[in-house]
Design an enzyme around this catalytic site. Structure first.
Site, mmCIF file in Angstrom:
data_model
loop_
_atom_site.group_PDB
_atom_site.id
_atom_site.type_symbol
_atom_site.label_atom_id
_atom_site.label_comp_id
_atom_site.label_asym_id
_atom_site.label_seq_id
_atom_site.Cartn_x
_atom_site.Cartn_y
_atom_site.Cartn_z
ATOM 1 N N ARG A 13 -6.998 -7.805 -11.201
ATOM 2 C CA ARG A 13 -7.786 -9.132 -11.524
ATOM 3 C C ARG A 13 -9.048 -8.590 -12.020
ATOM 4 N NH1 ARG A 13 -8.607 -8.843 -5.820
ATOM 5 N NH2 ARG A 13 -10.846 -8.336 -5.579
ATOM 6 N N HIS A 22 -16.579 -5.981 5.299
ATOM 7 C CA HIS A 22 -15.678 -5.747 4.072
ATOM 8 C C HIS A 22 -16.077 -6.621 3.063
ATOM 9 C CE1 HIS A 22 -13.642 -2.754 6.340
ATOM 10 N NE2 HIS A 22 -13.351 -3.618 7.310
ATOM 11 N N LYS A 54 0.831 -1.521 0.008
ATOM 12 C CA LYS A 54 0.035 0.043 0.099
ATOM 13 C C LYS A 54 0.809 1.203 -0.073
ATOM 14 C CE LYS A 54 -4.625 -1.058 1.561
ATOM 15 N NZ LYS A 54 -4.736 -2.301 2.154
ATOM 16 N N ASN A 79 -7.028 -3.539 -7.536
ATOM 17 C CA ASN A 79 -7.095 -4.968 -7.680
ATOM 18 C C ASN A 79 -6.828 -5.413 -9.120
ATOM 19 O OD1 ASN A 79 -8.206 -5.211 -4.993
ATOM 20 N ND2 ASN A 79 -10.086 -4.393 -5.759
ATOM 21 N N GLU A 119 -6.748 1.435 -3.310
ATOM 22 C CA GLU A 119 -5.973 0.283 -3.748
ATOM 23 C C GLU A 119 -6.083 0.050 -5.251
ATOM 24 O OE1 GLU A 119 -7.136 -3.677 -1.825
ATOM 25 O OE2 GLU A 119 -7.559 -1.866 -0.227
ATOM 26 N N GLU A 121 -9.674 1.345 -6.771
ATOM 27 C CA GLU A 121 -10.797 1.400 -5.894
ATOM 28 C C GLU A 121 -10.434 3.021 -5.306
ATOM 29 O OE1 GLU A 121 -11.193 -3.041 -3.701
ATOM 30 O OE2 GLU A 121 -10.737 -1.128 -2.575
ATOM 31 N N GLU A 133 -3.606 8.010 7.790
ATOM 32 C CA GLU A 133 -4.125 8.499 6.933
ATOM 33 C C GLU A 133 -5.409 9.361 7.579
ATOM 34 O OE1 GLU A 133 -6.428 5.896 4.260
ATOM 35 O OE2 GLU A 133 -4.700 5.480 3.107
HETATM 36 C C1 MV4 Z 1 -10.535 4.144 4.931
HETATM 37 C C2 MV4 Z 1 -11.818 4.752 5.531
HETATM 38 C C3 MV4 Z 1 -11.862 5.993 5.821
HETATM 39 N N1 MV4 Z 1 -10.831 6.563 5.860
HETATM 40 N N2 MV4 Z 1 -9.636 4.980 4.840
HETATM 41 C C4 MV4 Z 1 -11.632 -0.521 4.550
HETATM 42 C C5 MV4 Z 1 -10.971 -1.625 4.071
HETATM 43 C C6 MV4 Z 1 -9.842 -0.930 3.117
HETATM 44 N N3 MV4 Z 1 -9.811 -1.372 1.750
HETATM 45 C C7 MV4 Z 1 -10.018 0.582 3.427
HETATM 46 N N4 MV4 Z 1 -10.880 0.680 4.258
HETATM 47 C C8 MV4 Z 1 -11.418 1.962 4.505
HETATM 48 N N5 MV4 Z 1 -10.279 2.890 4.483
HETATM 49 C C9 MV4 Z 1 -9.763 6.503 5.447
HETATM 50 N N6 MV4 Z 1 -8.798 7.354 5.191
HETATM 51 C C10 MV4 Z 1 -12.810 3.743 5.726
HETATM 52 C C11 MV4 Z 1 -12.687 2.379 5.364
HETATM 53 C C12 MV4 Z 1 -13.800 1.486 5.344
HETATM 54 C C13 MV4 Z 1 -14.231 0.916 4.166
HETATM 55 C C14 MV4 Z 1 -13.729 1.208 2.810
HETATM 56 C C15 MV4 Z 1 -14.341 0.720 1.686
HETATM 57 C C16 MV4 Z 1 -15.505 -0.174 1.912
HETATM 58 C C17 MV4 Z 1 -15.977 -0.548 3.056
HETATM 59 C C18 MV4 Z 1 -15.555 0.077 4.303
HETATM 60 C C19 MV4 Z 1 -15.836 -0.231 5.677
HETATM 61 C C20 MV4 Z 1 -15.438 0.297 6.615
HETATM 62 C C21 MV4 Z 1 -14.244 1.005 6.530
#
Ligand code: MV4
Length: 654
Positions: free
Chosen positions: A296, A234, A116, A294, A292, A274, A200
């Site tokens: 695929r 998630h 990341k 993905n 991020e 994403e 972050e």
């Molecule tokens: C975040 C966020 C809020 N602020 N980053 C969750 C898994 C990972 N892929 C990134 N995630 C998040 N990052 C910042 N700076 C909230 C989440 C998050 C989330 C993001 C995407 C889809 C579902 C989620 C559920 C909870 C938290």
């Protein structure tokens, strides 16, 4: 184009890839584990190679065995699907070293997006917006705390090697920073063997919006966005395209950011960038940040296919075999709106517990796309993801597509296992979701209402009772002669439903006419041979009754168990009175008929289960009272197949 490809995967995605391969005249090779010898993806393929044990580590993750299978069968390329080896750069290297084509990005592109912090640096350099924060090498606690102060609270600590929320900590107060850091680092070490974190700014009320990109190794196009905000822990639940509330301006900005991300790493094939979007105040061109990439094809790719008319697997095969990108950005456009709902075998009221079972009934309605790796009669095994199907709908507008989603869910009939269909139906009707007011916290906020087990109304209970008594099997609903001649005019049936015991009394009033007494409530029910009428109202219910499990497909779907007092008594009496199925399976043969004398050890039935035939033997000498199953029946574990005459009854008769 390839002559032949191997699909290094199973389930719905293996089947999905084979559909397109067949359309393009490409031959297919399936691989399968011990648990999948009879699976749909094996049946669909032109050739199939057994690669090992049921555990993924002994089969679908064995890169060397899969490459050997491709070489043996003369496949020229390997499609990895999603999961398993799809984002494993060592596997890509090995595939290429064997002289085969990996149908996907280069190992280098996968590696660049793997970590990341490095990915964030690359994206920043490429002009892709990233969440404000610290993503450098200094992992000193005091230094990171100072960075958090600079960013401004609340902050989110994330494992650099993370994904799916592992090693992630929300910190709202500087006093809690040190503890949260230690706990995130600990979890990251356990999960990924890498303690490094980044810090972050926390985006409140986030939405998950992702851009589908497609590259040829140099240039990329985007196929617009998907909104995947409806998640639970998630795990995506319902996805849609386009994102609700999206404007042309923000779409163009996000699409261009996706293309820049893909081109920055020389991306080839289908990928997803994403973004996290601040949903607190509509969508803004300065309100989305890279999360991020993905590398695929994703589970939810069909919603993009629905709105663009593009077959993404066709693009994958064409570009991997050397064709240029099939369309330029100008040639791509959005038509209508699409939703995908992921239908799982899981026990929602029990905390979304993954379920198993044999699909005694599987009915998908017309008018929707169902991508599925299972057929009626197949088993959802404990070895893999318990997905039954992806339901995909498309309509001219979001409201039309949503109405189609609700209709299709209402007519999705699954018997033999519990499913999340009711949960999906309730979610599809949820007020905020209907308005397009989505964020990643929506499901959690409404979980109690969404996860409740549907409670059957008295009409559904009446349909269940009549089905349990076999009254709808008769032609035109006319009670079978035997029922009229030998049964009392009123019969009682015992059902259990969500742990509630239900006693129903059914009285025959005339041909296909019954009075159903449920204690407080009475209904008059008529069955016409194809439709149910309860108190003169048509009830469009369908039923499935296998073993003791009875499902009424109506509304959100209701599961009953038929309690047979006789079975219960004989079970308790034990003593070998009942020959029962030791596991769920298919009755291959029955070697007994009522009145027949049997000796201990006689083979009375053959049950096929777990791909083996099991002989079921008489546990004692006796006389067959009743044969309760027929060859060809799918039965549940514990189902009574043959009943012997009770010993004291037999003695009394002698
Ligand atoms: C975040 C966020 C809020 N602020 N980053 C969750 C898994 C990972 N892929 C990134 N995630 C998040 N990052 C910042 N700076 C909230 C989440 C998050 C989330 C993001 C995407 C889809 C579902 C989620 C559920 C909870 C938290």
């Amino acid at each position: 184009m390839f002559n032949k490809i191997l699909i290094a995967n199973r389930g719905e995605i293996a089947c999905r890839v084979m559909e397109t391969a067949r359309k393009l005249g490409v031959k297919t090779v399936a691989v399968y584990s011990d648990a999948d010898a009879g699976a749909k993806h094996v049946a669909m393929a032109d050739q199939a190679v057994h690669i090992g044990g049921a555990a993924p580590s002994e089969s679908y993750l064995k890169g060397d065995v899969i490459i050997a299978a491709a070489l043996e069968t003369g496949a020229q390329g390997i499609h990895p699907g999603y999961g398993f080896l799809s984002e494993n750069p060592e596997f890509v290297d090995a595939v290429e070293a064997a002289g085969l084509v990996f149908i996907g990005p280069s190992a280098d592109a996968i590696r660049k997006m793997g970590l990341k912090d490095a990915a964030k640096v690359l994206m920043e350099e490429a002009g892709v917006p990233v969440v404000p924060g610290y993503h450098g090498a200094n992992q000193d606690g005091a230094f990171l705390a100072a960075e958090a102060d600079k960013i401004g609270y609340p902050v989110l600590i994330k494992a650099v090697a993370g994904g799916g929320g592992k090693g992630m900590r929300l910190v709202e107060d500087p006093a809690e920073f040190a503890d949260a850091l230690a706990s995130a680092q600990g979890e990251a070490t356990t999960a990924f063997g890498n303690a490094d974190v980044l810090i972050e700014k926390y985006v409140t009320q986030p939405r998950h919006v992702e851009v589908q990109v497609f590259g040829d190794g140099t240039h990329a196009v985007h196929l617009f966005e998907r909104d995947c905000s409806l998640q639970r822990r998630h795990q995506k639940v319902i996805e849609e395209a386009p994102a609700p509330g999206m404007s042309a301006e923000v779409r163009a900005a996000m699409g261009q950011a996706g293309v820049r991300a893909a081109e920055a790493i020389g991306y080839k094939g289908a990928g997803t960038v994403e973004f996290i979007v601040d949903g607190s105040d509509g969508l803004r061109a300065d309100g989305f940040w890279f999360m991020e990439m993905n590398t695929r094809l994703q589970v939810e790719h069909p919603v993009t296919e629905a709105i663009t008319g593009v077959d993404l697997v066709e693009w994958q095969l064409r570009v991997a075999s050397g064709d240029p990108l099939p369309k330029s950005q100008d040639e791509l456009s959005i038509t209508g709106h699409s939703f995908e709902a992921r239908i799982y075998a899981e026990d929602v009221p029990k905390g979304f517990l993954p379920a198993t079972g044999t699909l005694t009934h599987l009915g998908f309605p017309e008018g929707a796309r169902f991508d599925s790796g299972v057929r009626q009669g197949d088993t959802i095994s404990p070895w893999y993801d318990p997905m039954i199907a992806k339901l995909v709908v498309h309509g001219a507008t979001r409201a039309i597509a949503l109405a189609k989603l609700e209709t299709a869910l209402r007519h999705t009939d699954v018997g033999g296992t519990v499913t999340n269909v009711s949960f999906l139906s309730l979610l599809a009707a949820q007020e905020d979701f209907v308005k397009g007011d989505v964020d990643t916290g929506l499901i959690a906020r409404h979980l109690d209402a969404l996860a409740a087990a549907p409670v059957a109304c008295t009409k559904a209970r009446s349909v269940a009772a009549l089905t349990a008594l076999g009254l709808m099997d008769a032609p035109d609903g006319a009670p079978e002669a035997a029922f009229v001649m030998w049964s009392p005019l009123t019969q009682t049936v015992h059902l259990s439903h969500n742990e509630e015991d239900i006693e129903v009394r059914v009285t025959v009033l005339g041909t296909g006419e019954y009075r159903v007494d449920l204690g407080d409530v009475q209904h008059r029910v008529h069955f016409s041979g194809s439709a149910w009428f309860v108190d003169q109202t048509k009830v469009k219910a369908r039923t499935s009754y296998v073993g003791d499990e009875l499902t009424v497909f109506w509304g959100n779907g209701y599961v009953f168990h038929v309690v047979d007092p006789l079975d219960r008594a004989s079970d308790e009496a034990a003593g070998g009175n009942v020959i029962a199925a030791p596991m769920p399976g298919l009755v291959k043969a029955i070697f007994a008929e009522a009145g027949q004398e049997v000796k201990e050890g006689d083979r009375l039935a053959i049950l096929e289960a777990m791909k083996m035939e099991h002989s079921l033997l008489a546990a004692r000498d006796g006389v067959v009272a009743e044969v309760l199953a027929h060859a060809g029946d799918q039965v549940q574990e514990g189902a009574a197949l043959i009943q012997l005459v009770e010993e004291d009854e037999a003695e009394a008769a002698a």
